[in-house]
Design a protein around this motif. Structure first.
Motif, short mmCIF file in Angstrom:
data_model
loop_
_atom_site.label_atom_id
_atom_site.label_comp_id
_atom_site.label_asym_id
_atom_site.label_seq_id
_atom_site.Cartn_x
_atom_site.Cartn_y
_atom_site.Cartn_z
N GLY A 15 -1.91 9.34 0.09
CA GLY A 15 -1.92 7.89 0.26
C GLY A 15 -2.63 6.93 1.04
N ASP A 74 7.92 7.23 3.32
CA ASP A 74 6.72 7.64 2.34
C ASP A 74 6.40 8.98 2.12
OD1 ASP A 74 4.84 6.52 0.61
OD2 ASP A 74 3.53 6.16 1.89
N GLU A 75 6.24 9.32 0.98
CA GLU A 75 5.73 10.81 0.63
C GLU A 75 6.81 11.73 1.37
OE1 GLU A 75 3.92 11.32 -1.49
OE2 GLU A 75 2.29 9.39 -1.43
N THR A 116 3.83 0.98 -2.40
CA THR A 116 3.91 0.41 -1.03
C THR A 116 4.43 -1.32 -1.00
OG1 THR A 116 1.88 1.74 -0.37
CG2 THR A 116 2.68 0.24 1.37
#
Ligand code: ADP
Ligand code: MG
Length: 708
Positions: A571, A402-403, A298
């Motif tokens: 996450g 993200d992901e 991140t």
């Protein structure tokens, strides 16, 4: 004559009834049916004498129907039994079927037929054939489809068995006109592959098992080859596009790094450098940032976004859930409290903005849209809401997802096309540790940055598979951790006793196991075990705002224990949590367990992961052992992929990807070869003008693939 594209409705002999069933499997043309390959084969190629049969063997016999009768079972009225007496020169045997009364119509006394199936022992010690496949033989039809040969076993659907599928495919193969081979001749020759027509015939009706393997190899190669070509084309198409070139201000970045509460690890630095170098170019970046759970992706994304904002460009950061989006938003506020370029959180229900120096506001939808459009807000964090209509950017330079495996290609394309003439740079982050051969294949169009090490203050997480007898002791240990000021996750496999669980298992296993449900567990912990502690509960059925509140409460330590479903899998970052307790651990995939464990061990405190299972089977023990010993997600992912298949690994996938993934994992050599072949052909014939068959196949292939 038929060709590949002939609708099944126009094929003689395929009834409306079958057409409907095939449609359920997504099959509506001759080609699609031919491309429905057997999942495995059974070898019935040898015909046995009835006298030689032994219990439990799978065998084919050829004999005459002596008598056949159907009746209702005396103890269960809804069960219909058909019994048939079969004889050959050596003896006789009974065959038994359930709930197939129509068999009588085909297997009339006096007929000669093949029967393939399992030899079972009855209670009285006699043997019989249970539910064998049968095929009536007439003298002119000794060429059998279903019995006395190697037969393909297909993925089936209700009301359509492998036998039915073979029955439909055989005439198709016989009446199909020659298919032009999409693979060029020299490639077939160089890699020793059989032609497509032969391959279709051999994959459905092999004479020997090697025939089937030969055919599979050819199709596997073809798939990999097409995918590689697709990747190469994507890559070169992207290289022709223009992207905003974001200058890199080294001093600015150094200053940011100096203000972080920690130093970046070496591979964090390297990844960051690769990213800012790419975004400085005039061609769009297409990069995958991979790093194990907790490796600190991140902050890298955040710095890249700040760097863009510093040059007056916007960044969109998209997360798969509201919890995660909120967490990323908070990361910005926490780590970069002085950033005054505007960070917004935009989800379906909320729009908040932070202008630095403690200045925050909640915005109306229109207002938020306006501030994004005018460029007043530089960093926009959010969920899918970001790609919904209405949100236009002024100067979008970077899209971070993200992901990423949770996002579809179309969604990604949506974001990328917002910017008119310029294509923004694209960074996707994933903790799914994809083995290298796989990423070469499936993400062949992406460049890779990999974070290889964990922040150095981390201690390995103590992981234990806990005996049920030690449950009380474990609760005591947990109490001790909470006394020290730490927090605890308790993960349960499902919400209500009757809800469909996340991991697929057989019905039997499912009934046997008494699963913990989040609600039950929550009740138990808050009333009986820890009545004095503050317990929170989180599950997927809660409203987004409720979930968010619970997460925030937990993060801000207004709860000691969070009882939750797998929604915490991806996450979630609560550094103060040091215990991950997993109930029904055998219900989760290894990769998933690994993700859960990654929720702890995110600070300098020693962390623990306790696995509870209700099953003492050997496979469970082995699986628990591999997670206890797992130090690295890559190794584990490879294991998981092999034992449970890629469906589990990737989650829901409809496309042909799992097959491809499987091939790629087991056959790195073929991945390499197909890549070489693809490079050769694209070099010689970039637009595939000289290979029209291949070009056509590519178009179809592109339509098929859904993956990210
Ligand atoms: P992931 O890669 O799983 O997304 P995160 O980005 O959530 O991991 O980082 C995990 C935790 O580690 C966060 O609390 C983050 O602030 C912290 N972190 C990131 N990089 C470092 C570092 N170099 N040293 C110490 N802590 C770090
Ligand atoms: Mg993360």
């Amino acid at each position: 004559m038929l060709d590949f594209h002939t609708p099944l409705a126009e094929v003689n002999g395929i009834g409306q009834n079958f057409i409907a069933k095939l449609k359920r499997m997504g099959i509506s043309t001759a080609g699609e049916l031919l491309s429905h390959f057997p999942a495995r084969y059974e070898d019935f190629s040898q015909i046995y004498n009835i006298a030689d049969l032994i219990p439990n063997q799978e065998a084919t016999i050829r004999g005459q129907v002596e008598e056949i009768e159907g009746r209702r079972a005396w103890h269960r009225r809804n069960l219909h039994i058909t019994e048939c007496l079969i004889t050959d020169d050596t003896g006789s045997i009974k065959a038994v079927w359930f709930n197939q009364p129509y068999i009588k119509n085909t297997l009339q006394p006096g007929r000669l037929a093949n029967f393939s199936g399992k030899v079972s022992k009855s209670k009285d010690g006699d043997i019989h054939l249970s539910s064998p496949t049968y095929e009536v033989i007439t003298n002119d039809r000794m060429d059998t489809k279903h019995t006395a040969r190697i037969v393909g076993i297909y993925p089936e659907t209700r009301g359509l068995t492998s036998k039915g599928i073979r029955y439909l495919i055989k005439p198709l193969l016989e009446n199909l006109e020659e298919i032009p081979d999409p693979l060029p001749k020299d490639i077939l020759k160089k890699w020793d592959l059989i032609g497509i027509n032969r391959a279709f015939s051999q994959i459905h009706f092999p004479e020997k098992l090697e025939d089937a393997f030969e055919a599979k190899k050819r199709f596997a190669f073809e798939d990999l080859f097409l995918l590689q070509i697709y990747n190469l084309k994507q890559k070169s198409a992207l290289a022709r596009k223009k992207a905003p070139s974001v200058a890199t201000d080294i001093l600015f970045i150094k200053d940011i790094l100096n203000h972080l509460p920690f130093t970046l690890t070496l591979s964090q630095k390297k990844s960051l450098w690769e990213i800012v170098q790419d975004t400085a170019k005039g061609q769009p970046m297409n990069r995958l940032l991979q790093g194990d759970v907790g490796s600190g992706k991140t902050v890298i994304a955040a710095i890249a976004a700040l760097n863009a904002a510093h040059q007056n460009y916007q960044t969109a950061l998209m997360a798969p859930t509201e919890i995660l989006a909120r967490q990323h938003f908070n990361t910005f506020i926490r780590f970069f409290p002085e950033f005054d370029g505007g960070v917004a959180l935009i989800t379906a229900s909320k729009r908040e903005v932070f202008y630095g120096h403690g200045l925050a506001a909640e915005l109306k939808k229109k207002q938020a849209e306006e501030e994004v459009r005018s460029g007043k807000i530089k960093i926009i964090v959010g969920t899918h809401a970001l790609i919904q209509k209405g949100l236009d950017f002024k100067s979008l330079a970077l899209v971070i997802v993200d992901e990423q495996h949770r996002f579809g290609v179309n969604q990604r394309a949506e974001l990328l096309n917002r910017n008119g003439a310029l294509t923004p740079h694209f960074l996707s982050m994933s903790a799914t540790p994809i083995p290298r051969t796989l990423s070469l294949t499936i993400f062949g169009d992406l460049d890779l940055s990999i974070i290889t090490e964990m922040p150095k203050d981390r201690k390995p997480i103590v992981t234990k598979s806990v005996d049920p007898k030690e449950r009380t002791a474990t609760y005591q240990f947990i109490r001790g951790e909470i006394k020290k000021g730490r927090q605890v996750f308790v993960v349960c496999p499902r919400i209500e006793p009757n809800e469909k669980i996340e991991a697929p298992i057989t019905r039997l296993e499912w009934q046997k196991l008494e699963l913990k449900s989040v609600k039950e567990e929550y009740e138990k912990l808050s009333k009986k075990v820890f009545p004095d502690l503050k317990i929170l509960m989180l599950h997927g059925k809660m409203k987004a705002t409720e979930k968010e509140k619970v997460m925030r409460d937990f993060l801000e330590k207004r709860g000691d224990i969070l009882v939750t479903t797998s929604v915490v899998e991806v996450g979630v970052d609560v550094p103060n949590a040091t215990v991950m307790m997993i109930e029904g651990a055998d219900r989760f995939g290894l990769a998933q367990l690994y993700q859960f464990r990654g929720r702890v061990g995110r600070s300098e405190h020693q962390s623990y992961c306790f696995l509870f299972t209700d099953s003492s089977s050997r496979t469970t023990k082995q699986r628990m052992k591999s997670i206890v010993e797992a130090k690295n997600g890559f190794e584990l992912a490879e294991k998981d992929l092999k034992t449970r298949g890629p469906g589990e690994f990737f989650g829901q996938t409809q496309s042909g990807m799992p097959d491809l993934a499987m091939i790629a994992i087991q056959n790195p050599e073929m991945v390499k070869e197909s890549r070489e072949a693809a490079v050769r052909i694209i070099k010689a014939d970039p637009a595939l003008k000289k290979n029209p068959g291949l070009a056509r196949k590519m178009t179809e292939f592109q339509k098929q693939i859904h993956w990210e």
